[in-house]
Design a protein around this motif. Structure first.
Motif, mmCIF file in Angstrom:
data_model
loop_
_atom_site.group_PDB
_atom_site.id
_atom_site.type_symbol
_atom_site.label_atom_id
_atom_site.label_comp_id
_atom_site.label_asym_id
_atom_site.label_seq_id
_atom_site.Cartn_x
_atom_site.Cartn_y
_atom_site.Cartn_z
ATOM 1 N N GLY A 1 70.320 52.687 7.489
ATOM 2 C CA GLY A 1 70.408 51.324 6.981
ATOM 3 C C GLY A 1 70.841 50.362 8.060
ATOM 4 N N GLU A 2 71.530 49.318 7.669
ATOM 5 C CA GLU A 2 71.947 48.287 8.609
ATOM 6 C C GLU A 2 73.290 48.659 9.235
ATOM 7 O OE1 GLU A 2 71.842 44.351 7.121
ATOM 8 O OE2 GLU A 2 69.938 44.627 6.062
ATOM 9 N N PRO A 3 73.553 48.149 10.454
ATOM 10 C CA PRO A 3 74.859 48.395 11.077
ATOM 11 C C PRO A 3 75.991 47.811 10.231
ATOM 12 C CG PRO A 3 73.273 47.541 12.674
ATOM 13 C CD PRO A 3 72.644 47.394 11.326
ATOM 14 N N ILE A 4 77.108 48.521 10.175
ATOM 15 C CA ILE A 4 78.266 48.091 9.392
ATOM 16 C C ILE A 4 79.326 47.550 10.344
ATOM 17 C CG2 ILE A 4 80.006 48.802 7.706
ATOM 18 C CD1 ILE A 4 78.193 51.252 7.108
ATOM 19 N N PRO A 5 79.830 46.325 10.130
ATOM 20 C CA PRO A 5 80.896 45.804 10.994
ATOM 21 C C PRO A 5 82.157 46.661 10.883
ATOM 22 C CG PRO A 5 79.913 44.059 9.665
ATOM 23 C CD PRO A 5 79.406 45.351 9.114
ATOM 24 N N LEU A 6 82.798 46.879 12.028
ATOM 25 C CA LEU A 6 84.021 47.693 12.055
ATOM 26 C C LEU A 6 85.231 46.865 12.450
ATOM 27 C CD1 LEU A 6 82.552 50.911 13.727
ATOM 28 C CD2 LEU A 6 83.278 50.658 11.347
ATOM 29 N N THR A 7 85.179 46.268 13.644
ATOM 30 C CA THR A 7 86.298 45.464 14.122
ATOM 31 C C THR A 7 85.786 44.131 14.634
ATOM 32 O OG1 THR A 7 86.130 46.551 16.281
ATOM 33 C CG2 THR A 7 87.742 47.439 14.739
ATOM 34 N N TYR A 8 86.695 43.147 14.642
ATOM 35 C CA TYR A 8 86.325 41.791 15.038
ATOM 36 C C TYR A 8 87.240 41.327 16.166
ATOM 37 C CZ TYR A 8 83.981 42.004 10.520
ATOM 38 O OH TYR A 8 83.192 42.387 9.460
ATOM 39 N N GLY A 9 86.624 40.691 17.192
ATOM 40 C CA GLY A 9 87.389 40.243 18.352
ATOM 41 C C GLY A 9 87.702 38.758 18.308
ATOM 42 N N GLN A 10 88.515 38.324 19.268
ATOM 43 C CA GLN A 10 88.893 36.924 19.374
ATOM 44 C C GLN A 10 87.991 36.175 20.347
ATOM 45 O OE1 GLN A 10 91.269 35.783 17.329
ATOM 46 N NE2 GLN A 10 91.376 37.891 16.535
ATOM 47 N N LYS A 11 87.429 36.888 21.329
ATOM 48 C CA LYS A 11 86.626 36.243 22.352
ATOM 49 C C LYS A 11 85.170 36.191 21.911
ATOM 50 C CE LYS A 11 89.574 38.085 26.017
ATOM 51 N NZ LYS A 11 89.611 38.916 27.234
ATOM 52 N N ILE A 12 84.462 35.163 22.384
ATOM 53 C CA ILE A 12 83.040 35.034 22.119
ATOM 54 C C ILE A 12 82.321 34.863 23.446
ATOM 55 C CG2 ILE A 12 81.246 33.622 21.055
ATOM 56 C CD1 ILE A 12 83.191 32.900 18.891
ATOM 57 N N ALA A 13 81.396 35.766 23.717
ATOM 58 C CA ALA A 13 80.674 35.671 24.985
ATOM 59 C C ALA A 13 79.759 34.466 24.959
ATOM 60 C CB ALA A 13 79.849 36.937 25.198
ATOM 61 N N ALA A 14 79.731 33.725 26.070
ATOM 62 C CA ALA A 14 78.854 32.558 26.183
ATOM 63 C C ALA A 14 78.308 32.495 27.586
ATOM 64 C CB ALA A 14 79.619 31.289 25.841
ATOM 65 N N GLU A 15 77.013 32.576 27.702
ATOM 66 C CA GLU A 15 76.405 32.520 29.023
ATOM 67 C C GLU A 15 76.550 31.127 29.614
ATOM 68 O OE1 GLU A 15 72.159 33.733 31.086
ATOM 69 O OE2 GLU A 15 72.612 34.269 29.024
ATOM 70 N N ASN A 16 76.436 30.088 28.767
ATOM 71 C CA ASN A 16 76.621 28.723 29.206
ATOM 72 C C ASN A 16 77.806 28.136 28.457
ATOM 73 O OD1 ASN A 16 74.262 28.616 30.875
ATOM 74 N ND2 ASN A 16 73.063 28.607 28.980
ATOM 75 N N PRO A 17 78.809 27.563 29.131
ATOM 76 C CA PRO A 17 79.961 27.011 28.438
ATOM 77 C C PRO A 17 79.605 25.798 27.594
ATOM 78 C CG PRO A 17 80.029 26.490 30.788
ATOM 79 C CD PRO A 17 78.907 27.442 30.588
ATOM 80 N N GLU A 18 78.526 25.086 27.966
ATOM 81 C CA GLU A 18 78.153 23.925 27.180
ATOM 82 C C GLU A 18 77.479 24.375 25.891
ATOM 83 O OE1 GLU A 18 76.757 24.615 30.108
ATOM 84 O OE2 GLU A 18 77.822 23.337 31.546
ATOM 85 N N THR A 19 77.736 23.669 24.829
ATOM 86 C CA THR A 19 77.070 23.976 23.569
ATOM 87 C C THR A 19 75.814 23.132 23.467
ATOM 88 O OG1 THR A 19 78.388 22.297 22.440
ATOM 89 C CG2 THR A 19 79.219 24.549 22.399
ATOM 90 N N THR A 20 74.700 23.793 23.310
ATOM 91 C CA THR A 20 73.429 23.089 23.198
ATOM 92 C C THR A 20 72.720 23.546 21.939
ATOM 93 O OG1 THR A 20 72.380 24.804 24.516
ATOM 94 C CG2 THR A 20 73.115 22.845 25.688
ATOM 95 N N GLU A 21 71.930 22.684 21.367
ATOM 96 C CA GLU A 21 71.213 23.017 20.154
ATOM 97 C C GLU A 21 70.027 23.922 20.469
ATOM 98 O OE1 GLU A 21 70.073 19.656 17.942
ATOM 99 O OE2 GLU A 21 72.112 18.897 17.671
ATOM 100 N N THR A 22 69.767 24.824 19.532
ATOM 101 C CA THR A 22 68.622 25.716 19.699
ATOM 102 C C THR A 22 67.336 24.979 19.369
ATOM 103 O OG1 THR A 22 69.971 27.610 19.070
ATOM 104 C CG2 THR A 22 67.598 27.887 18.929
ATOM 105 N N SER A 23 66.330 25.150 20.212
ATOM 106 C CA SER A 23 65.045 24.490 19.999
ATOM 107 C C SER A 23 64.310 25.144 18.847
ATOM 108 C CB SER A 23 64.203 24.572 21.272
ATOM 109 O OG SER A 23 62.884 24.168 21.014
ATOM 110 N N ASP A 24 63.431 24.376 18.178
ATOM 111 C CA ASP A 24 62.604 24.907 17.100
ATOM 112 C C ASP A 24 61.308 25.499 17.620
ATOM 113 O OD1 ASP A 24 64.356 24.309 15.063
ATOM 114 O OD2 ASP A 24 63.571 22.280 14.783
ATOM 115 N N ILE A 25 61.153 25.579 18.935
ATOM 116 C CA ILE A 25 59.947 26.151 19.533
ATOM 117 C C ILE A 25 60.111 27.664 19.637
ATOM 118 C CG2 ILE A 25 58.497 26.228 21.588
ATOM 119 C CD1 ILE A 25 59.368 23.359 22.164
#
Length: 961
Positions: free
Chosen positions: A243-267
C-alpha cells in the motif's frame, strides 16, 4: 489522526535453554522514546513496564531490564492494539518486539516470539507468528506496522496474506524482520543496540537528514542501503511494504534548494508519451553526452545510423538535442545555414521523400506541379535525388529519416523499398558531402536489413552506427529534476529513488517515465510530486496501462467498440519482430459499423487524453498515430485484442493494401480484383471489418467482373428484353433470397450474404427461416420484417429498428440488441439467453415463453410487454420499466430487480421467492407509489410457508390483486 504503539523488549526468560539478553530492553526503550519525541503517537504502551518517579508529581514509564512478560500479557496487549473494543479505532498501530525468537520444524515449520514463560520442551513456545498474522488480517486498523528484532523473525513474512492484492482493501502495511527465517539476530559490536534496532533509530531521526517526515518506505530503504555497507554481515533484514507509505516521525527542518519562496508554475514540464520536439529543447535533459556524440559523428560522416530499443529516446534526442544544436550553430560552425528535412517514411517512402522538396505556402495546383516534378526526378533514382539536392542554396542538406523501420512494414512494396534505399545511399555517395543522411531505427529491425543486399545498407549501418543505450542514473536524475526545477515544482527525494529503481535495466522505459511524471504532475498538491500519488498511479509500469484502461472503461459500449477499432488499426503487426505503430488515414477508419461522426468524436477524445496524436499530410489528409509504441507494448487490454484478432487483422490488412494500391493508381480497373482472388476476398469480407474504401474496392471489383462476363457472353442483347428496372430489381431480390436459402447452416460466412440481406431488408422482404448467424444488422431497418425461426445467434443488432418484427421462435443467443427498437415485436418462444437488451424498447412486445436467462435488460422499456411464462432467471432488470407488464408465471429466480419499476400485483408465480418484490400501493393524494417494506416482508414469509407445507400447490396469489 490517532496512532497507538506497543513496544516490547524481553531480557529475562525462565527456561534455562534461553540465555539472558542484555539489549532488548535497551532497544525497546530507545524505540519508544524516539516515537514519543517525533512520532506523534497518542498512546505508547511498554512491556515489561516499570515506573520511575521524576519528582513528587511526575511519573515516567520505562521498559524494565529485569521484568518479565507472559504469553497472556502479550496476547492481550496485541488484541487491545489491533482489535480494540472501542468505537474510536486508531488510524495506525505499531508493534515492536525485541527478544528471543524460535523456529520449530517438526512436521510443519512455525515461528514464535518467546515470552518469559516459554518452555519449548513442553511444547509451550510463546506467541505463534501464525496467530499474529491472523490477528492482523481480522484487524480493522488500516495502517499496520510490525518490527521484529529477534532470531528467525523472517518466518513472519513467509505467508500468502502479505501480497499487493490487499492494497485494494485500503490497508497499508510495513513489516521489518531482523533476519531471514533460518538466521539469528545479532548485536552491533560498536553499539549497545542490536544491528536492526540501531539502523531503525538512525533511520527514524528526520532532522538528521533534513526530511519533512520519515515514512515506512524511506526507513526500509535506509536500512537496506546501510546493511549492504556492513562487511561480513551475517544478518539480512527482510522488508515488506504494502500500500502507501505510512508516516513514522516528523522533523523540524525543511529542505529547500532555493531559500526564496516562489510560486509553482502551471506549466507541465514533462512530455508524456510524445517525443520531444525542437521547441521542447528547454525541457530536454539527460541526453547531453549522446547529443554531443551524434553532433561529432554527423560533422565527420555523411551517413549515420542511430539504433536503439523502442522507447529509448531516439526521436527525442534527434529533435530536441541534435536538431536544436544544429539550428543554433554554436556546436558545429555553419550548421545554422544547413537545410534540414525530417521525415517518417510510411509505407510509400518514395512518395514521402518527394514531398520533402515542396516549397511551403503553395496553392494546391502549384503543389501538384512541384510534386509531379519531384516524383519524376526520383524515378531516376539516386541521380534524381542528387539533382534535387543540388538545387538548394544551402551548403549542406541533412535528411533525417525517423522510424526508418516503417519501410519494412508488410504493406510496403518490396520493389519500392529497394528503390528507396538505393536512392538514399547512392545520392549520399554522389553528392560529394552536400547530402547527409541520418536514420533512426529500432534495433530489433536490424535483422531485416541483412535479409537482402539493399545496396549494402547493413554494412553502412555497421560502419556508421551510434547505439542509444539506456540512460545512466545521473542522466535520469537530470531528466526528472531539471524540468521540475524550471517551474519550481518540488519532488520528494524518496519518490526519485523509487522511480529510478522501477526503471532500472529497462532500456525502453523513457516514454513510460515521462507519462508517469506527467500524470503525477496532474495529481500534484502543495508538496509537489509525492510518492503517495505515485503509488496510487501504479508506478511507472502500471501508470500508462491504468490510464489507458480507465479511459476505455469510462466510454459507453458503442464508444468502446469504436476505440478498439481505432487502436487495432493503429498497430502494425510484427513479423518476427514486436508489433509497432502504424500511421493511418482517418478517413480509412470509417466502416459500415463506424460512421464518420463516431470516428471524429473518438479521435478527438483519444487525442485529448494524449493516447493518440493527429497530423496532416501535405495534401491535407488527416492521419492519426498512437502517442508512442509504449502504448502497444504495455497496454494489457490492447495486447489481448491483438492476440484475439491477429489472423483476421492480417487478412484485413492484405485487402486494405490492395484497395490502397487501387486508389494510388487512380482507381484504374486493371487494379481491381477478379477470379479466385476476388472470390476469397468477398468471402472474408463477411467477417472482417473493412474500411469504406476497401468495401467499395471489392464492390467495384465484383461489378467489374460481372460486367466483363456479361459482355463476354453477349448478355447485353438479352438485358433490354427483361423489362423495366423494377423487373431487374425483382430478379436481384429473388437471387438474394436464393443465396440466403442456400447458405449452409452455421457456416461462418457466405459470399455476398451481407449485401443480399441488406437489400432484402430494405425491400421489406420476408427473412423467415433464414440462418443469420453472426449477421451484422447494425442500425438496420427491420420494420415488419418476418424473422420467424430465424437464427440470429451472435448477431449485431445494435440500434436496429425491429418495430412489429416477427421474431417468434427466433434464436438470439448472445445477440447485441443494445438500444434496439422492439416495440410491438413478436418474440414468443424466442431464445434470448445472454442477449444484450440494454436500453432496448420492448413496449407492448409479445415475449411469452421466451428464454431470457442471463439476458441484460438494464433500463429496458418493457411497459405493457407480455412476459407470461418467460424464463428471466439471473436476468439483469436493474432500472427496467415493467409497469403493467404481464409477468404471470414468469421465472424471476435470482433476477436483479434493483430499482426496477414493478409492482408485486403483476407477479403470479410458482417460482422461489428469495428475491423480495416490493408490496406497494398508489397514494392518490401524493400521486406516487408507496413501498410497504414490512408488509412485503411478512407476505413473502407467508408465501414461503405455504409453499413449504405443500410444494405441489401453488401459493395463493389473490392477495396480490
Amino acid at each position: 489522526m490517532s496512532r497507538d504503539a506497543l513496544i516490547v523488549g524481553i531480557n529475562n526468560y525462565q527456561y534455562e535453554g534461553l540465555k539472558y539478553l542484555s539489549s532488548p530492553a535497551e532497544d525497546a526503550e530507545a524505540i519508544a522514546s524516539i516515537l514519543e519525541q517525533h512520532g506523534q503517537f497518542n498512546t505508547i504502551r511498554r512491556l515489561p513496564e516499570a515506573i520511575k518517579n521524576l519528582d513528587s508529581t511526575t511519573k515516567s514509564p520505562y521498559i524494565s531490564q529485569k521484568g518479565e512478560v507472559s504469553l497472556k500479557q502479550l496476547k492481550d496487549s496485541l488484541v487491545k492494539l489491533f482489535k480494540p473494543e472501542t468505537n474510536q479505532i486508531p488510524d495506525t498501530a505499531l508493534f515492536y518486539f525485541s527478544g528471543h525468537g524460535i523456529r520449530k520444524t517438526s512436521g510443519i515449520t512455525e515461528g514464535f516470539l518467546c515470552t518469559s514463560d516459554v518452555h519449548p520442551d513442553r511444547e509451550f513456545n510463546g506467541l505463534s507468528l501464525k496467530w499474529l498474522r491472523e490477528l492482523l488480517q481480522e484487524s480493522p486498523i488500516k495502517k499496520q506496522i510490525i518490527w521484529l528484532d529477534c532470531c528467525h523473525s523472517g518466518e513472519f513474512l513467509d505467508f500468502s496474506e502479505a501480497n499487493p492484492q490487499e492494497v485494494g482493501k485500503g490497508r497499508d502495511r510495513c513489516f521489518i524482520a531482523a533476519s531471514r527465517e533460518f538466521e539469528e539476530a545479532l548485536l552491533d559490536i560498536n553499539s549497545k543496540y542490536s544491528v536492526l534496532t540501531k539502523l531503525i533509530l538512525e533511520g527514524l531521526e528526520p532532522d538528521q537528514y533534513n526530511e519533512k517526515s520519515i515514512t515506512t518506505l524511506s526507513l526500509s530503504n535506509y536500512i537496506n542501503e546501510q546493511i549492504k555497507q556492513i562487511k561480513g554481515n551475517l544478518q539480512h533484514p527482510i522488508f515488506t511494504n504494502l500500500g502507501e507509505p505510512i508516516p513514522l516521525t516528523y522533523g523540524q527542518k525543511i529542505a529547500a534548494e532555493n531559500p526564496e519562496t516562489t510560486e509553482t508554475s502551471d506549466i507541465c514540464p514533462y512530455k508524456g508519451l510524445r517525443y520531444f520536439e525542437l521547441e521542447d529543447h528547454h525541457w530536454f535533459f539527460g541526453r547531453e553526452t549522446l547529443t554531443k556524440t551524434l553532433l561529432g559523428k554527423i560533422s565527420q560522416k555523411n551517413f549515420l545510423a542511430v539504433l536503439g530499443a523502442s522507447g529509448s529516446g531516439k526521436s527525442s534526442v534527434i529533435r530536441a538535442g541534435v536538431l536544436y544544436q544544429l539550428k543554433q550553430g554554436l556546436t558545429l560552425q555553419g550548421s545554422a545555414d544547413w537545410e534540414i528535412k525530417i521525415m517518417v517514411p510510411g509505407n510509400q517512402p518514395m512518395f514521402t521523400i518527394a514531398q520533402q522538396f515542396l516549397e511551403p505556402d503553395l496553392s494546391r495546383i502549384q503543389r501538384s506541379h512541384q510534386l509531379e516534378t519531384a516524383e519524376s526526378l526520383l524515378e531516376k533514382g539516386s541521380d534524381g535525388l542528387k539533382r534535387l539536392i543540388e538545387t538548394t542554396d544551402a551548403p549542406k542538406v541533412l535528411l533525417i529519416i525517423d522510424q526508418f523501420e516503417e519501410i519494412f512494414a508488410p504493406d510496403t512494396d518490396k520493389a519500392e523499398r529497394e528503390r528507396f534505399i538505393d536512392c538514399l545511399l547512392g545520392a549520399v555517395e554522389k553528392c560529394n558531402g552536400k547530402l547527409k543522411v541520418m536514420i533512426a531505427m529500432r534495433a530489433d529491425f536490424f535483422g531485416k536489413c541483412v535479409e537482402e543486399t539493399y545496396s549494402g545498407l547493413s554494412q553502412q549501418i555497421e560502419e556508421n552506427l551510434v547505439s542509444v543505450t539506456p540512460m545512466k542514473e545521473k542522466e535520469l536524475l537530470r531528466a526528472i529534476t531539471k524540468p521540475a526545477k524550471l517551474v519550481n515544482l518540488p519532488i520528494e527525494p524518496l519518490l526519485i529513488k523509487e522511480i529510478l529503481k522501477d526503471i532500472e535495466n529497462s532500456p525502453g522505459s523513457l516514454p513510460l517515465l515521462q507519462d508517469a511524471l506527467r500524470e503525477l504532475w496532474k495529481q500534484r498538491d502543495h508538496q509537489g510530486l509525492t510518492l503517495a500519488n505515485y503509488t496510487k498511479l501504479g508506478r511507472v509500469a502500471g501508470s500508462l496501462n491504468k490510464r489507458a484502461t480507465d479511459v476505455y472503461q469510462s466510454l459507453t459500449i458503442a464508444q468502446q467498440l469504436t476505440a478498439k477499432h481505432i487502436f487495432l488499426n493503429l498497430t502494425q503487426l510484427g513479423e518476427g519482430t514486436e508489433d509497432t505503430r502504424r500511421r493511418f488515414l482517418k478517413t480509412d477508419l470509417v466502416t459500415e459499423n463506424h460512421d464518420q461522426a463516431s470516428i471524429d468524436a473518438m479521435v478527438q477524445l483519444l487525442a485529448d487524453e494524449k493516447l493518440i496524436v493527429t497530423d496532416r499530410t501535405q495534401q491535407g489528409d488527416e492521419v492519426i498515430d498512437v502517442a508512442h509504441e509504449a502504448l502497444i507494448r504495455h497496454w494489457e487490454l490492447l495486447q489481448q485484442w491483438l492476440d484475439e484478432s491477429r489472423q483476421q487483422l492480417q487478412e484485413q490488412r492484405k485487402i486494405e493494401s490492395l484497395a490502397q494500391e487501387w486508389r494510388d493508381r487512380g482507381y484504374k480497373n486493371e487494379y481491381l480484383l477478379q477470379g479466385r482472388w476476388l472470390k476469397e476476398c468477398r468471402q472474408k469480407q463477411q467477417y472482417l471489418t473493412l474500411s469504406t474504401r476497401a468495401s467499395e474496392f471489392l464492390e467495384k471489383s465484383a461489378k467489374h467482373q460481372l460486367m466483363s462476363r456479361v459482355q463476354a457472353v453477349g448478355l447485353f442483347f438479352i438485358i433490354p428484353l427483361m423489362g423495366t428496372y423494377l423487373g431487374l430489381r425483382e430478379i436481384q431480390l429473388n437471387a438474394d433470397t436464393k443465396l440466403l436459402e442456400n447458405c449452409p447452416e452455421k457456416q461462418e460466412y457466405c459470399p455476398g450474404r451481407r449485401e443480399a440481406l441488406q437489400r432484402l431488408v430494405k425491400a421489406s422482404k420476408s427473412l423467415a427461416y433464414f440462418d443469420l448467424d453472426n449477421a451484422n444488422l447494425y442500425k438496420a431497418n427491420l420494420t415488419n420484417a418476418n424473422l420467424y425461426k430465424a437464427n440470429l445467434e451472435d448477431a449485431h443488432l445494435e440500434d436496429a429498428n425491429l418495430y412489429k418484427a416477427n421474431l417468434n421462435n427466433a434464436l438470439l443467443n448472445n445477440a447485441n440488441l443494445y438500444k434496439a427498437n422492439l416495440n410491438n415485436a413478436l418474440l414468443n418462444n424466442a431464445n434470448l439467453r445472454y442477449a444484450n437488451l440494454d436500453n432496448a424498447n420492448l413496449r407492448y412486445a409479445k415475449v411469452t415463453n421466451a428464454n431470457l436467462t442471463n439476458a441484460n435488460l438494464h433500463i429496458a422499456n418493457l411497459t405493457n410487454a407480455n412476459l407470461e411464462d418467460a424464463n428471466l432467471e439471473d436476468a439483469n432488470l436493474t432500472y427496467a420499466k415493467l409497469r403493467y407488464a404481464n409477468l404471470y408465471n414468469a421465472n424471476l429466480e435470482d433476477a436483479n430487480l434493483y430499482n426496477a419499476n414493478i409492482t408485486p400485483r403483476q407477479i403470479k408465480s410458482t417460482c422461489n421467492w428469495d428475491q423480495a418484490f416490493y408490496n406497494d400501493y398508489w397514494d392518490k393524494e401524493k400521486r406516487e407509489w408507496i413501498i410497504d417494506h414490512e408488509a412485503n416482508k411478512a407476505y413473502i414469509e407467508g408465501l414461503k410457508q405455504d409453499k413449504a407445507s405443500d410444494p405441489k400447490t401453488p401459493p395463493d396469489c389473490s392477495k396480490w390483486e
